[in-house]
Write a protein that holds these residues in place. Structure first.
Motif, PDB file in Angstrom:
ATOM      1  N   THR A 159      -2.538  -1.976  -3.579  1.00  0.00           N
ATOM      2  CA  THR A 159      -1.140  -2.424  -3.539  1.00  0.00           C
ATOM      3  C   THR A 159      -0.489  -2.262  -4.910  1.00  0.00           C
ATOM      4  O   THR A 159      -1.072  -2.624  -5.934  1.00  0.00           O
ATOM      5  CB  THR A 159      -1.048  -3.893  -3.100  1.00  0.00           C
ATOM      6  N   ASN A 160       0.696  -1.687  -4.896  1.00  0.00           N
ATOM      7  CA  ASN A 160       1.472  -1.484  -6.113  1.00  0.00           C
ATOM      8  C   ASN A 160       2.953  -1.581  -5.770  1.00  0.00           C
ATOM      9  O   ASN A 160       3.346  -1.533  -4.603  1.00  0.00           O
ATOM     10  CB  ASN A 160       1.197  -0.101  -6.724  1.00  0.00           C
ATOM     11  N   ALA A 161       3.765  -1.717  -6.804  1.00  0.00           N
ATOM     12  CA  ALA A 161       5.203  -1.575  -6.612  1.00  0.00           C
ATOM     13  C   ALA A 161       5.485  -0.103  -6.320  1.00  0.00           C
ATOM     14  O   ALA A 161       4.598   0.750  -6.446  1.00  0.00           O
ATOM     15  CB  ALA A 161       5.947  -2.036  -7.858  1.00  0.00           C
ATOM     16  N   TYR A 162       6.704   0.227  -5.944  1.00  0.00           N
ATOM     17  CA  TYR A 162       7.003   1.618  -5.593  1.00  0.00           C
ATOM     18  C   TYR A 162       8.440   1.968  -5.979  1.00  0.00           C
ATOM     19  O   TYR A 162       9.274   1.084  -6.235  1.00  0.00           O
ATOM     20  CB  TYR A 162       6.790   1.856  -4.097  1.00  0.00           C
ATOM     21  N   ILE A 163       8.703   3.270  -6.039  1.00  0.00           N
ATOM     22  CA  ILE A 163      10.042   3.768  -6.359  1.00  0.00           C
ATOM     23  C   ILE A 163      10.508   4.659  -5.215  1.00  0.00           C
ATOM     24  O   ILE A 163       9.818   5.610  -4.841  1.00  0.00           O
ATOM     25  CB  ILE A 163      10.045   4.570  -7.679  1.00  0.00           C
ATOM     26  N   CYS A 164      11.670   4.344  -4.667  1.00  0.00           N
ATOM     27  CA  CYS A 164      12.284   5.188  -3.637  1.00  0.00           C
ATOM     28  C   CYS A 164      13.388   6.022  -4.278  1.00  0.00           C
ATOM     29  O   CYS A 164      13.975   5.630  -5.295  1.00  0.00           O
ATOM     30  CB  CYS A 164      12.891   4.340  -2.525  1.00  0.00           C
TER      31      CYS A 164
ATOM     32  N   ASN B 109      16.375   5.299   4.436  1.00  0.00           N
ATOM     33  CA  ASN B 109      16.782   6.708   4.459  1.00  0.00           C
ATOM     34  C   ASN B 109      16.465   7.394   3.131  1.00  0.00           C
ATOM     35  O   ASN B 109      17.277   8.150   2.574  1.00  0.00           O
ATOM     36  CB  ASN B 109      18.268   6.839   4.772  1.00  0.00           C
ATOM     37  N   SER B 110      15.266   7.144   2.613  1.00  0.00           N
ATOM     38  CA  SER B 110      14.850   7.716   1.334  1.00  0.00           C
ATOM     39  C   SER B 110      13.369   8.039   1.391  1.00  0.00           C
ATOM     40  O   SER B 110      12.703   7.807   2.402  1.00  0.00           O
ATOM     41  CB  SER B 110      15.133   6.723   0.192  1.00  0.00           C
ATOM     42  N   SER B 111      12.847   8.606   0.313  1.00  0.00           N
ATOM     43  CA  SER B 111      11.425   8.938   0.216  1.00  0.00           C
ATOM     44  C   SER B 111      10.863   8.343  -1.061  1.00  0.00           C
ATOM     45  O   SER B 111      11.611   7.867  -1.930  1.00  0.00           O
ATOM     46  CB  SER B 111      11.228  10.464   0.208  1.00  0.00           C
ATOM     47  N   LEU B 112       9.545   8.358  -1.180  1.00  0.00           N
ATOM     48  CA  LEU B 112       8.936   7.911  -2.424  1.00  0.00           C
ATOM     49  C   LEU B 112       9.295   8.873  -3.558  1.00  0.00           C
ATOM     50  O   LEU B 112       9.672  10.028  -3.325  1.00  0.00           O
ATOM     51  CB  LEU B 112       7.416   7.824  -2.273  1.00  0.00           C
ATOM     52  N   LEU B 113       9.185   8.393  -4.766  1.00  0.00           N
ATOM     53  CA  LEU B 113       9.581   9.155  -5.948  1.00  0.00           C
ATOM     54  C   LEU B 113       8.925  10.524  -6.019  1.00  0.00           C
ATOM     55  O   LEU B 113       7.725  10.672  -5.778  1.00  0.00           O
ATOM     56  CB  LEU B 113       9.216   8.355  -7.210  1.00  0.00           C
ATOM     57  N   LYS B 114       9.723  11.517  -6.369  1.00  0.00           N
ATOM     58  CA  LYS B 114       9.230  12.859  -6.645  1.00  0.00           C
ATOM     59  C   LYS B 114       9.704  13.261  -8.038  1.00  0.00           C
ATOM     60  O   LYS B 114      10.885  13.138  -8.368  1.00  0.00           O
ATOM     61  CB  LYS B 114       9.744  13.866  -5.616  1.00  0.00           C
TER      62      LYS B 114
ATOM     63  N   SER C 285       0.856  -1.186   0.000  1.00  0.00           N
ATOM     64  CA  SER C 285       0.000   0.000   0.000  1.00  0.00           C
ATOM     65  C   SER C 285       0.898   1.244   0.000  1.00  0.00           C
ATOM     66  O   SER C 285       2.127   1.144   0.150  1.00  0.00           O
ATOM     67  CB  SER C 285      -0.893   0.003   1.246  1.00  0.00           C
ATOM     68  N   TRP C 286       0.271   2.412  -0.150  1.00  0.00           N
ATOM     69  CA  TRP C 286       1.081   3.638  -0.194  1.00  0.00           C
ATOM     70  C   TRP C 286       1.825   3.843   1.126  1.00  0.00           C
ATOM     71  O   TRP C 286       3.012   4.163   1.130  1.00  0.00           O
ATOM     72  CB  TRP C 286       0.166   4.842  -0.486  1.00  0.00           C
ATOM     73  N   ASN C 287       1.148   3.693   2.261  1.00  0.00           N
ATOM     74  CA  ASN C 287       1.795   3.877   3.557  1.00  0.00           C
ATOM     75  C   ASN C 287       2.912   2.871   3.781  1.00  0.00           C
ATOM     76  O   ASN C 287       3.982   3.208   4.302  1.00  0.00           O
ATOM     77  CB  ASN C 287       0.759   3.767   4.688  1.00  0.00           C
ATOM     78  N   GLN C 288       2.684   1.619   3.398  1.00  0.00           N
ATOM     79  CA  GLN C 288       3.718   0.602   3.551  1.00  0.00           C
ATOM     80  C   GLN C 288       4.920   0.900   2.648  1.00  0.00           C
ATOM     81  O   GLN C 288       6.067   0.704   3.059  1.00  0.00           O
ATOM     82  CB  GLN C 288       3.141  -0.773   3.218  1.00  0.00           C
ATOM     83  N   SER C 289       4.635   1.387   1.454  1.00  0.00           N
ATOM     84  CA  SER C 289       5.716   1.734   0.532  1.00  0.00           C
ATOM     85  C   SER C 289       6.536   2.900   1.074  1.00  0.00           C
ATOM     86  O   SER C 289       7.777   2.885   1.010  1.00  0.00           O
ATOM     87  CB  SER C 289       5.142   2.093  -0.844  1.00  0.00           C
ATOM     88  N   ARG C 290       5.865   3.897   1.599  1.00  0.00           N
ATOM     89  CA  ARG C 290       6.566   5.051   2.181  1.00  0.00           C
ATOM     90  C   ARG C 290       7.428   4.615   3.364  1.00  0.00           C
ATOM     91  O   ARG C 290       8.570   5.060   3.508  1.00  0.00           O
ATOM     92  CB  ARG C 290       5.553   6.108   2.622  1.00  0.00           C
ATOM     93  N   ALA C 291       6.886   3.725   4.209  1.00  0.00           N
ATOM     94  CA  ALA C 291       7.652   3.235   5.358  1.00  0.00           C
ATOM     95  C   ALA C 291       8.883   2.457   4.900  1.00  0.00           C
ATOM     96  O   ALA C 291       9.956   2.556   5.509  1.00  0.00           O
ATOM     97  CB  ALA C 291       6.761   2.356   6.230  1.00  0.00           C
ATOM     98  N   SER C 292       8.730   1.696   3.829  1.00  0.00           N
ATOM     99  CA  SER C 292       9.861   0.936   3.299  1.00  0.00           C
ATOM    100  C   SER C 292      10.958   1.866   2.801  1.00  0.00           C
ATOM    101  O   SER C 292      12.150   1.631   3.026  1.00  0.00           O
ATOM    102  CB  SER C 292       9.389   0.012   2.176  1.00  0.00           C
TER     103      SER C 292
END
Length: 233
Positions: free
Chosen positions: A206-211, A131-136, A119-126
């Protein structure tokens, strides 16, 4: 006298007969030898043609198999390249590195393309755990390699529940010049598609994510700052 003439004539006839028999034997031997050579030549041609046919029957499947595996290797290489783009380590004078293992470095930014769905929250926590953030998306020019992405990934774009405006995790407002946001379903989060297009989606999906994290010349890795008033879905 007459007897002597008959004896000579008989001897002459005998010599002639011997010569004729000899010529007949030689002719028969020549004819037999010629037939034997012809039979041998036909037999050799037959076996040569048979060997050649057997060789081609074995060679063609092997050649087709090699061609198949070569084409398969090319397709796998192309698929890996477009599904997980890797950028050059140094482009247009930008410093790049160091980055964590299995991360992609491009123009002073380290990127991680996840293979897991959250999920978005789980991806952000990952991402925060690294020591990174979701893609901007902040620049089409500096992040041009992202146009190669062909699957949906969570990015750090969320909608304010009070104003309805979209902003990044660090509080910066979304600019239509860097990303086109397309409403697909009602949701306060967004996924990145391709060609700098985002799509709205429920944050619980649920989706994949980019840090992403910045890589400085000092070698320290730092995530973009996230203000305390950031809206969380």
């Amino acid at each position: 006298m007459m007897g002597l003439v008959r004896d000579r004539q008989c001897h002459f006839n005998f010599e002639i007969n011997e010569q004729e028999d000899s010529k007949s034997i030689e002719a028969s031997h020549y004819s037999f030898t010629k037939r034997q050579k012809g039979s041998f030549t036909r037999m050799r041609r037959k076996y040569t043609a048979s060997d050649s046919s057997l060789f081609y029957r074995k060679f063609i499947p092997v050649a087709m198999g090699i061609r198949f595996f070569v084409m398969l290797a090319m397709l796998v290489t192309i698929f890996i390249y477009f599904s997980n783009p890797k950028a050059p380590s140094n482009t247009n004078g930008f410093y790049c590195g160091p980055c964590p293992k299995n991360w992609v470095c491009y123009k002073n930014i380290c990127y991680h393309f996840s293979n897991e769905s959250k999920s978005w929250n789980q991806s952000r926590a990952s991402c925060l755990s690294h020591n990174s953030s979701l893609l901007k998306i902040y620049s089409k020019e500096d992040q041009d390699f992202l146009s190669l992405v062909r699957t949906y990934h969570w990015m750090g774009l969320i909608q304010s529940t009070s104003t309805g405006s979209w902003m990044w995790e660090d509080g910066a407002p979304l600019s239509s010049e860097v990303l086109s946001l397309i409403p697909v379903q009602k949701g306060n989060c967004a996924v990145y598609g391709s060609s700098f297009k985002g799509y709205t989606e429920k944050c619980s999906s649920t989706n994949a994510y980019i840090c992403m994290q910045k890589s400085y010349r000092t070698g320290k890795l730092e995530a973009p700052s996230v203000p305390s008033n950031t809206i969380h879905p």
